[in-house]
Motif scaffolding. Structure first.
Motif, PDB file in Angstrom:
ATOM      1  N   VAL A  84     -12.607  53.240 -27.521  1.00  0.00           N
ATOM      2  CA  VAL A  84     -13.886  53.893 -27.265  1.00  0.00           C
ATOM      3  C   VAL A  84     -14.886  52.847 -26.811  1.00  0.00           C
ATOM      4  O   VAL A  84     -14.729  51.650 -27.075  1.00  0.00           O
ATOM      5  N   VAL A  85     -15.916  53.315 -26.128  1.00  0.00           N
ATOM      6  CA  VAL A  85     -17.013  52.447 -25.713  1.00  0.00           C
ATOM      7  C   VAL A  85     -17.980  52.327 -26.889  1.00  0.00           C
ATOM      8  O   VAL A  85     -18.412  53.336 -27.457  1.00  0.00           O
ATOM      9  N   ALA A  86     -18.308  51.117 -27.266  1.00  0.00           N
ATOM     10  CA  ALA A  86     -19.156  50.887 -28.434  1.00  0.00           C
ATOM     11  C   ALA A  86     -20.604  51.270 -28.165  1.00  0.00           C
ATOM     12  O   ALA A  86     -21.100  51.147 -27.031  1.00  0.00           O
ATOM     13  N   ALA A  87     -21.290  51.720 -29.220  1.00  0.00           N
ATOM     14  CA  ALA A  87     -22.727  51.981 -29.135  1.00  0.00           C
ATOM     15  C   ALA A  87     -23.435  50.698 -28.711  1.00  0.00           C
ATOM     16  O   ALA A  87     -23.128  49.607 -29.195  1.00  0.00           O
ATOM     17  N   GLY A  88     -24.393  50.835 -27.786  1.00  0.00           N
ATOM     18  CA  GLY A  88     -25.083  49.672 -27.234  1.00  0.00           C
ATOM     19  C   GLY A  88     -24.639  49.378 -25.816  1.00  0.00           C
ATOM     20  O   GLY A  88     -25.351  48.710 -25.058  1.00  0.00           O
ATOM     21  N   SER A  89     -23.444  49.856 -25.447  1.00  0.00           N
ATOM     22  CA  SER A  89     -22.971  49.721 -24.073  1.00  0.00           C
ATOM     23  C   SER A  89     -23.668  50.753 -23.189  1.00  0.00           C
ATOM     24  O   SER A  89     -24.173  51.770 -23.675  1.00  0.00           O
ATOM     25  N   THR A  90     -23.668  50.508 -21.892  1.00  0.00           N
ATOM     26  CA  THR A  90     -24.368  51.380 -20.942  1.00  0.00           C
ATOM     27  C   THR A  90     -23.429  51.813 -19.820  1.00  0.00           C
ATOM     28  O   THR A  90     -22.741  50.977 -19.229  1.00  0.00           O
ATOM     29  N   VAL A 138     -23.603  43.142 -29.860  1.00  0.00           N
ATOM     30  CA  VAL A 138     -22.889  44.389 -30.151  1.00  0.00           C
ATOM     31  C   VAL A 138     -21.429  44.085 -30.486  1.00  0.00           C
ATOM     32  O   VAL A 138     -20.875  44.601 -31.466  1.00  0.00           O
ATOM     33  N   ALA A 139     -20.806  43.243 -29.679  1.00  0.00           N
ATOM     34  CA  ALA A 139     -19.397  42.895 -29.899  1.00  0.00           C
ATOM     35  C   ALA A 139     -19.213  42.144 -31.214  1.00  0.00           C
ATOM     36  O   ALA A 139     -18.272  42.418 -31.975  1.00  0.00           O
ATOM     37  N   LEU A 140     -20.094  41.210 -31.499  1.00  0.00           N
ATOM     38  CA  LEU A 140     -19.978  40.438 -32.747  1.00  0.00           C
ATOM     39  C   LEU A 140     -20.211  41.325 -33.971  1.00  0.00           C
ATOM     40  O   LEU A 140     -19.532  41.168 -34.990  1.00  0.00           O
ATOM     41  N   ALA A 141     -21.164  42.239 -33.862  1.00  0.00           N
ATOM     42  CA  ALA A 141     -21.431  43.133 -34.994  1.00  0.00           C
ATOM     43  C   ALA A 141     -20.227  44.028 -35.264  1.00  0.00           C
ATOM     44  O   ALA A 141     -19.879  44.291 -36.427  1.00  0.00           O
ATOM     45  N   ALA A 142     -19.583  44.517 -34.200  1.00  0.00           N
ATOM     46  CA  ALA A 142     -18.388  45.336 -34.378  1.00  0.00           C
ATOM     47  C   ALA A 142     -17.279  44.513 -35.023  1.00  0.00           C
ATOM     48  O   ALA A 142     -16.572  44.981 -35.928  1.00  0.00           O
ATOM     49  N   ALA A 143     -17.111  43.276 -34.576  1.00  0.00           N
ATOM     50  CA  ALA A 143     -16.070  42.410 -35.132  1.00  0.00           C
ATOM     51  C   ALA A 143     -16.315  42.127 -36.612  1.00  0.00           C
ATOM     52  O   ALA A 143     -15.360  42.026 -37.394  1.00  0.00           O
ATOM     53  N   GLN A 144     -17.580  41.999 -36.995  1.00  0.00           N
ATOM     54  CA  GLN A 144     -17.895  41.770 -38.408  1.00  0.00           C
ATOM     55  C   GLN A 144     -17.466  42.943 -39.279  1.00  0.00           C
ATOM     56  O   GLN A 144     -17.204  42.779 -40.467  1.00  0.00           O
ATOM     57  N   HIS A 200     -11.699  45.578 -33.678  1.00  0.00           N
ATOM     58  CA  HIS A 200     -11.175  44.713 -32.622  1.00  0.00           C
ATOM     59  C   HIS A 200     -11.788  45.111 -31.284  1.00  0.00           C
ATOM     60  O   HIS A 200     -11.680  46.267 -30.871  1.00  0.00           O
ATOM     61  N   VAL A 201     -12.415  44.153 -30.627  1.00  0.00           N
ATOM     62  CA  VAL A 201     -13.147  44.451 -29.395  1.00  0.00           C
ATOM     63  C   VAL A 201     -12.546  43.713 -28.207  1.00  0.00           C
ATOM     64  O   VAL A 201     -11.845  42.712 -28.347  1.00  0.00           O
ATOM     65  N   ASN A 242     -19.585  45.504 -21.006  1.00  0.00           N
ATOM     66  CA  ASN A 242     -19.644  46.536 -22.033  1.00  0.00           C
ATOM     67  C   ASN A 242     -18.608  46.217 -23.095  1.00  0.00           C
ATOM     68  O   ASN A 242     -17.708  45.383 -22.890  1.00  0.00           O
ATOM     69  N   VAL A 243     -18.699  46.909 -24.239  1.00  0.00           N
ATOM     70  CA  VAL A 243     -17.833  46.593 -25.380  1.00  0.00           C
ATOM     71  C   VAL A 243     -16.865  47.733 -25.635  1.00  0.00           C
ATOM     72  O   VAL A 243     -17.287  48.872 -25.873  1.00  0.00           O
ATOM     73  N   GLY A 244     -15.587  47.424 -25.582  1.00  0.00           N
ATOM     74  CA  GLY A 244     -14.561  48.384 -25.937  1.00  0.00           C
ATOM     75  C   GLY A 244     -14.054  48.112 -27.339  1.00  0.00           C
ATOM     76  O   GLY A 244     -13.876  46.957 -27.724  1.00  0.00           O
ATOM     77  N   ILE A 245     -13.846  49.160 -28.121  1.00  0.00           N
ATOM     78  CA  ILE A 245     -13.284  49.032 -29.468  1.00  0.00           C
ATOM     79  C   ILE A 245     -11.884  49.626 -29.449  1.00  0.00           C
ATOM     80  O   ILE A 245     -11.714  50.820 -29.162  1.00  0.00           O
ATOM     81  N   ALA A 246     -10.878  48.798 -29.699  1.00  0.00           N
ATOM     82  CA  ALA A 246      -9.494  49.278 -29.771  1.00  0.00           C
ATOM     83  C   ALA A 246      -9.324  49.988 -31.105  1.00  0.00           C
ATOM     84  O   ALA A 246      -9.323  49.356 -32.166  1.00  0.00           O
TER      85      ALA A 246
END
Length: 299
Positions: free
Chosen positions: A160-166, A8-14, A18-19, A71-75
């Protein structure tokens, strides 16, 4: 689980987002605080907070998520995003209270606009996050209830909390097409603060506190909230809002000038957006009411 969240984090970074890691199963940043800063790595030149340490570097992301199922945070600011947060009423509020999706829809109808269709994420609480590309020409910051009740925005200073986080066993999920749209012009106009040249001058009566002291008080209270330890965060936010409310009552600060920075500080400390908003609203209402009586400011 850790591998899933790493993906999830790598996909957001792609996507250029910024995670940074959030504590497993929560919305709270998992990064060290200033008092525990080792002054190494990203903090070699001095302590850097989560917004500055959020990254798109795949090596840093793998190193972080190999340690735990964060979990993954997106700045949102560094990622060039503005996210509209449509919240739901707290469980102890009136069952008749409209949710953020309803108040946002009503806002769109009042302004003659359709509800924007863009990447939408369902949150763990049942709310929604509407993702937009932020305008490049203006630096937008977080807002709390500025557009409508239970409608907040996340931009610079927010995440925000990225989709895929719980959270509490419930996953954040993308709803419908994942197409990301630009922030509509009408929403941009509603969020861009007035230019200082166009703001009416604040006329202060004799005896009122000078602005440098007010600014110092605001900075001091924000720092106290940001650094508040777990278990004291809400109480610190409440005390800060009550302390600064007297400046709203006197006209030295607007309510937004107090509420928005304290909202950001509270969330940075680890409080939820809803908890911050509820505490601030109650504390400022109390402080303004009591200080109006003392200063003679009309209600």
């Amino acid at each position: 689980m850790s591998d899933d969240l790493m993906r999830v984090a790598l996909a957001a970074a792609q996507r250029g987002w910024h995670v940074f890691p959030l504590r497993p199963g929560t919305k709270r940043p998992a990064l060290h605080g200033e008092s525990a800063c080792p002054r190494t790595g990203p903090c070699t030149g001095g302590h850097r907070k989560w917004e500055d340490r959020a990254t798109t570097d795949p090596d840093r992301i793998r190193a972080a998520w190999e340690r735990a199922p964060f979990n993954v945070g997106i700045a949102t600011g560094p990622s060039g995003l503005l996210v509209v947060d449509l919240d739901v009423p707290k469980t102890n509020s009136s069952t008749d209270a409209p949710c953020g999706a309803a108040t946002f829809k009503a806002l769109c109808e009042r302004t003659g606009q359709a509800v924007p269709c863009t990447r939408t994420v369902r949150t763990a609480s049942g709310g929604q996050h509407l993702y937009f590309t932020a305008p490049a020409a203006v630096r937008l910051h977080n807002t709390a209830g500025t557009l409508a009740p239970l409608v907040d925005t996340r931009a610079w200073g927010g995440y925000v909390v990225a989709a895929g986080s719980t959270i509490d066993g419930t996953r954040y999920e993308v709803q419908g097409p994942a197409l990301l749209r630009s922030l509509p012009d009408w929403l941009k106009r509603a969020l861009v603060p007035p230019h200082p040249v166009n703001r009416p001058a604040v006329v202060r009566a004799a005896g009122r506190v000078h602005r440098p002291y007010v600014d110092a008080a605001l900075a001091r209270e924000m720092a106290a909230v940001t650094a508040a330890p777990e278990g004291r965060r809400n109480a610190t936010l409440l005390r800060a809002a009550r302390a600064l409310g007297r400046f709203v009552a006197s006209g030295d600060l607007t309510r937004d000038e107090v509420e928005m920075p304290l909202q950001r500080a509270g969330e940075s400390a680890g409080l939820s957006a809803t908890e911050c908003r509820t505490t601030l609203r109650s504390a400022l209402d109390w402080s303004i009411t009591h200080n109006q009586t003392r200063t003679g400011v009309a209600a």
